[in-house]
Scaffold this active site. Structure first.
Site, PDB file in Angstrom:
ATOM      1  N   THR A   1      30.878  36.787  -5.382  1.00 11.66           N
ATOM      2  CA  THR A   1      31.125  37.941  -6.252  1.00 11.66           C
ATOM      3  C   THR A   1      30.196  39.095  -5.871  1.00 11.66           C
ATOM      4  O   THR A   1      30.620  40.240  -5.750  1.00 11.66           O
ATOM      5  CB  THR A   1      30.869  37.540  -7.722  1.00 11.66           C
ATOM      6  OG1 THR A   1      31.774  36.487  -8.067  1.00 11.66           O
ATOM      7  CG2 THR A   1      31.093  38.714  -8.655  1.00 11.66           C
TER       8      THR A   1
ATOM      9  N   ASP B   1      24.580  31.115 -10.906  1.00 10.77           N
ATOM     10  CA  ASP B   1      25.249  31.450 -12.177  1.00 10.77           C
ATOM     11  C   ASP B   1      25.879  30.233 -12.862  1.00 10.77           C
ATOM     12  O   ASP B   1      26.142  30.269 -14.063  1.00 10.77           O
ATOM     13  CB  ASP B   1      26.388  32.457 -11.924  1.00 10.77           C
ATOM     14  CG  ASP B   1      25.889  33.873 -11.736  1.00 10.77           C
ATOM     15  OD1 ASP B   1      24.663  34.068 -11.625  1.00 10.77           O
ATOM     16  OD2 ASP B   1      26.736  34.792 -11.698  1.00 10.77           O
TER      17      ASP B   1
ATOM     18  N   HIS C   1      -0.844  59.462  -3.806  1.00 12.97           N
ATOM     19  CA  HIS C   1      -0.519  60.648  -4.589  1.00 12.97           C
ATOM     20  C   HIS C   1       0.175  61.655  -3.686  1.00 12.97           C
ATOM     21  O   HIS C   1      -0.284  61.872  -2.567  1.00 12.97           O
ATOM     22  CB  HIS C   1      -1.807  61.262  -5.155  1.00 12.97           C
ATOM     23  CG  HIS C   1      -1.569  62.549  -5.872  1.00 12.97           C
ATOM     24  ND1 HIS C   1      -1.016  62.581  -7.137  1.00 12.97           N
ATOM     25  CD2 HIS C   1      -1.773  63.842  -5.501  1.00 12.97           C
ATOM     26  CE1 HIS C   1      -0.912  63.849  -7.524  1.00 12.97           C
ATOM     27  NE2 HIS C   1      -1.362  64.637  -6.548  1.00 12.97           N
TER      28      HIS C   1
ATOM     29  N   MET D   1      22.134  35.400 -15.109  1.00 14.15           N
ATOM     30  CA  MET D   1      23.138  35.455 -14.036  1.00 14.15           C
ATOM     31  C   MET D   1      22.786  36.609 -13.112  1.00 14.15           C
ATOM     32  O   MET D   1      23.349  37.701 -13.210  1.00 14.15           O
ATOM     33  CB  MET D   1      24.530  35.621 -14.633  1.00 14.15           C
ATOM     34  CG  MET D   1      25.027  34.371 -15.325  1.00 14.15           C
ATOM     35  SD  MET D   1      26.698  34.596 -15.932  1.00 14.15           S
ATOM     36  CE  MET D   1      27.160  32.914 -16.304  1.00 14.15           C
TER      37      MET D   1
HETATM   38  P1  NAI Z   1      26.297  41.198 -20.712  1.00 13.54           P
HETATM   39  O1  NAI Z   1      26.131  39.856 -21.325  1.00 13.54           O
HETATM   40  O2  NAI Z   1      25.174  41.887 -20.050  1.00 13.54           O
HETATM   41  O3  NAI Z   1      26.839  42.212 -21.842  1.00 13.54           O
HETATM   42  C1  NAI Z   1      27.999  41.947 -22.605  1.00 13.54           C
HETATM   43  C2  NAI Z   1      27.943  42.746 -23.892  1.00 13.54           C
HETATM   44  O4  NAI Z   1      29.195  42.634 -24.541  1.00 13.54           O
HETATM   45  C3  NAI Z   1      26.887  42.249 -24.872  1.00 13.54           C
HETATM   46  O5  NAI Z   1      26.014  43.302 -25.203  1.00 13.54           O
HETATM   47  C4  NAI Z   1      27.718  41.762 -26.051  1.00 13.54           C
HETATM   48  O6  NAI Z   1      27.066  41.962 -27.294  1.00 13.54           O
HETATM   49  C5  NAI Z   1      28.975  42.598 -25.930  1.00 13.54           C
HETATM   50  N1  NAI Z   1      30.152  42.035 -26.622  1.00 13.54           N
HETATM   51  C6  NAI Z   1      30.591  40.755 -26.615  1.00 13.54           C
HETATM   52  N2  NAI Z   1      31.706  40.615 -27.372  1.00 13.54           N
HETATM   53  C7  NAI Z   1      32.011  41.842 -27.849  1.00 13.54           C
HETATM   54  C8  NAI Z   1      33.043  42.353 -28.714  1.00 13.54           C
HETATM   55  N3  NAI Z   1      34.027  41.573 -29.200  1.00 13.54           N
HETATM   56  N4  NAI Z   1      33.019  43.677 -29.022  1.00 13.54           N
HETATM   57  C9  NAI Z   1      32.045  44.493 -28.529  1.00 13.54           C
HETATM   58  N5  NAI Z   1      31.048  44.056 -27.733  1.00 13.54           N
HETATM   59  C10 NAI Z   1      31.016  42.750 -27.385  1.00 13.54           C
HETATM   60  O7  NAI Z   1      27.548  41.025 -19.737  1.00 13.54           O
HETATM   61  P2  NAI Z   1      28.116  41.930 -18.559  1.00 13.54           P
HETATM   62  O8  NAI Z   1      27.641  43.329 -18.657  1.00 13.54           O
HETATM   63  O9  NAI Z   1      29.591  41.667 -18.564  1.00 13.54           O
HETATM   64  O10 NAI Z   1      27.465  41.299 -17.269  1.00 13.54           O
HETATM   65  C11 NAI Z   1      27.725  39.929 -16.924  1.00 13.54           C
HETATM   66  C12 NAI Z   1      26.597  39.335 -16.152  1.00 13.54           C
HETATM   67  O11 NAI Z   1      26.457  39.953 -14.895  1.00 13.54           O
HETATM   68  C13 NAI Z   1      25.266  39.481 -16.871  1.00 13.54           C
HETATM   69  O12 NAI Z   1      24.608  38.250 -16.851  1.00 13.54           O
HETATM   70  C14 NAI Z   1      24.528  40.504 -16.050  1.00 13.54           C
HETATM   71  O13 NAI Z   1      23.133  40.270 -16.056  1.00 13.54           O
HETATM   72  C15 NAI Z   1      25.126  40.338 -14.669  1.00 13.54           C
HETATM   73  N6  NAI Z   1      25.071  41.610 -13.964  1.00 13.54           N
HETATM   74  C16 NAI Z   1      23.870  42.071 -13.530  1.00 13.54           C
HETATM   75  C17 NAI Z   1      23.758  43.299 -12.911  1.00 13.54           C
HETATM   76  C18 NAI Z   1      22.430  43.786 -12.506  1.00 13.54           C
HETATM   77  O14 NAI Z   1      21.490  43.014 -12.506  1.00 13.54           O
HETATM   78  N7  NAI Z   1      22.269  45.056 -12.162  1.00 13.54           N
HETATM   79  C19 NAI Z   1      24.945  44.143 -12.674  1.00 13.54           C
HETATM   80  C20 NAI Z   1      26.151  43.584 -13.214  1.00 13.54           C
HETATM   81  C21 NAI Z   1      26.189  42.358 -13.802  1.00 13.54           C
END
Ligand code: NAI
Length: 468
Positions: A40, A315, A447, A321
């Protein structure tokens, strides 16, 4: 012939584990069902999203950030197809790089879906339906994760109108309006991309704050910055329905605390409500491999499942994750399998949100320290007081260092700001060596750099900052 190790899945966890094991002299094979390696992260996640984040940031910068520097340019024109071609070329260079590394390290590769027949046996079914059985001493499950969808809501993701992150990096035109369900990392990164390119983006989030789990102060200030960029937030709002309607979609949400539901229209709806471990078709049940309550492969401190000779990383197991967490687990497991002492320090895993400004953190948040009853000191320093940030008109954000009140040992670091994702690592290295705020504050910093704000925040935690 029998392998020492067969890795199922070639994402950052799997491919790094395979390379490290091969470097340590093990005979390794990798099974991958995609046509390209990298999982992914390289194909549809971290890498392509960063190409689009950078390109859209440049677009936005030319449109809004040049005039104040005395550079007069005409309004930029978007060539989305070319931007996507840049993204595709970035992905290709990275996935080809993994293929090169497999060859270089004499790792055998098998294209197809891997299934564990029993400990020591993996069956690979290729796209033509042909099955090949491989023998190995050890099996590593590194199958990653998949889109979780919205808990309790049936959503038909078509990747055109109702999209996951996969569709979110491949739209062929900029939607006029986009609703992002979930104010987590994916929602804010991809929401930023399309907002910069011109979409009206609204984030609907269940919790009362974005980036749940991040330091509360960071989350609050960061939300204000995104709001200034035009992203709208509906917090404490639970999405209960997403349906296609005409050329677009309708999203229904209601206050979590109770109250009337609202339905809004959007051209595109991005579902970003988390990911789930990917274990389908692996034959885990038949092989007797146990899952935990969250559906993840259960492991012990040495990545062993309950079946001897079968391991799991990334993951698909517990923990954040994150690609780099999976990579480090891959290295540790390869070392363990080669008879060495592999280890991951889960207390020092940085996390970065690649928006503008970036948000980066490592170690504990204030909320976590409070909950654990740890007495701590806080040192903060804003980029508005940093010379380099002023020169670059990049004064949004701040650095926050949390240290133990008694010992001064740094327990956490949080940065919102331009380049936060790079600066966080000096705090990570310091923490890895058990360093104190004084150690960091007394380390000479070049700096003028943004990193001086990190030093100043450390000085603030340990005594007083100089420039504030
Ligand atoms: P996430 O778990 O970070 O966020 C999902 C959000 O959806 C949560 O805040 C939750 O409260 C909300 N939610 C759940 N059900 C809902 C509902 N019915 N209505 C409204 N809000 C709701 O998940 P995300 O952003 O999909 O990412 C998935 C994984 O991928 C995570 O573990 C993330 O750490 C990882 N990831 C990491 C990145 C990075 O490190 N830069 C970039 C992209 C993904």
């Amino acid at each position: 012939m029998a392998y020492d190790l067969i890795v199922i899945g070639s994402g950052p966890g799997g491919y790094v584990c395979a390379i490290k094991a091969a470097q340590l002299g093990l005979k390794v094979a990798v099974v991958e069902k995609r046509a390209t390696y990298g999982g992914t992260c390289l194909n549809v996640g971290c890498i392509p999203s960063k190409a689009l984040l950078h390109a859209s940031e440049m677009f936005d910068h030319v449109a809004h950030g040049m005039d104040a520097l005395g550079v007069e340019v005409s309004a930029p024109k978007l060539n989305l197809a070319k931007m996507m071609a840049h993204k595709d070329a970035t992905v290709k260079a990275n996935v080809d790089g993994v293929a090169f590394l497999f060859k270089k390290n004499k790792i055998d590769t098998f294209q197809g879906t891997g299934k564990i027949v029993s400990a020591g046996k993996v069956a690979v079914t290729n796209d033509a339906g042909e099955v090949q059985e491989l023998e190995t001493k050890n099996i590593v499950i590194a199958t990653g994760s998949d889109v979780a969808g919205i808990p309790g809501v049936k959503v038909d993701i078509d990747e055109k109108v109702i999209i996951s992150s996969t569709g979110g990096i491949a739209l062929d035109k900029v939607p006029v309006s986009m609703i992002v369900v979930g104010g987590g990392v994916i929602g804010l990164e991809l929401g930023s991309v399309w907002a910069r390119l011109g979409a009206k983006v609204t984030v609907v989030e269940y919790l009362d704050s974005i980036l749940g789990g991040m330091d509360g102060e960071v989350s609050k200030q960061f939300q204000r910055m995104l709001a200034k960029q035009g992203i709208e937030f509906k917090l404490g709002a639970k999405v209960t329905g997403v349906v296609k309607a005409g050329a677009g979609a309708k999203v229904t949400f209601e206050p979590v605390k109770g109250g009337e539901a609202t339905t809004v229209d959007a051209d595109v709806v991005l579902i970003a409500t988390g990911r789930k471990p990917y274990t389908e078709g692996l034959g885990l049940e038949a092989a007797g491999v146990a899952l935990d309550k969250a559906g993840r492969v259960e492991i012990d401190g040495h990545y062993r499942t309950n079946v001897a000779g079968i391991y799991a990383i990334g993951d698909v197991v517990k923990g954040p994750m994150l690609a780099h967490k999976a990579e480090d687990e891959g290295v540790a497991l390869a070392e363990i399998l080669a008879g060495q002492a592999g280890h991951v320090n889960y207390d020092v895993i940085p996390s970065v949100v690649y928006t503008q400004p970036e948000v980066a953190s490592v170690g504990k948040t204030e909320e976590e320290l409070k909950a654990a009853g740890v007495a701590y000191k806080v040192g903060k320093f804003p980029f508005t007081a940093n010379g380099r940030a002023r020169a670059m008109l990049a004064t949004d954000g701040f650095v926050k260092i949390l240290s133990d009140k008694e010992t001064d040992r740094v327990l956490g670091g949080h940065i919102v700001g331009f380049g936060a994702g790079e600066m966080i690592h000096e705090i990570a290295v310091l923490m890895e060596f058990g360093g104190s705020a004084e150690d960091l504050g007394r380390t000479c910093h070049a700096h003028p750099t943004m990193s001086e704000a990190v030093k100043e925040a450390a000085l603030a935690a340990f005594f007083k900052p100089i420039h504030m």
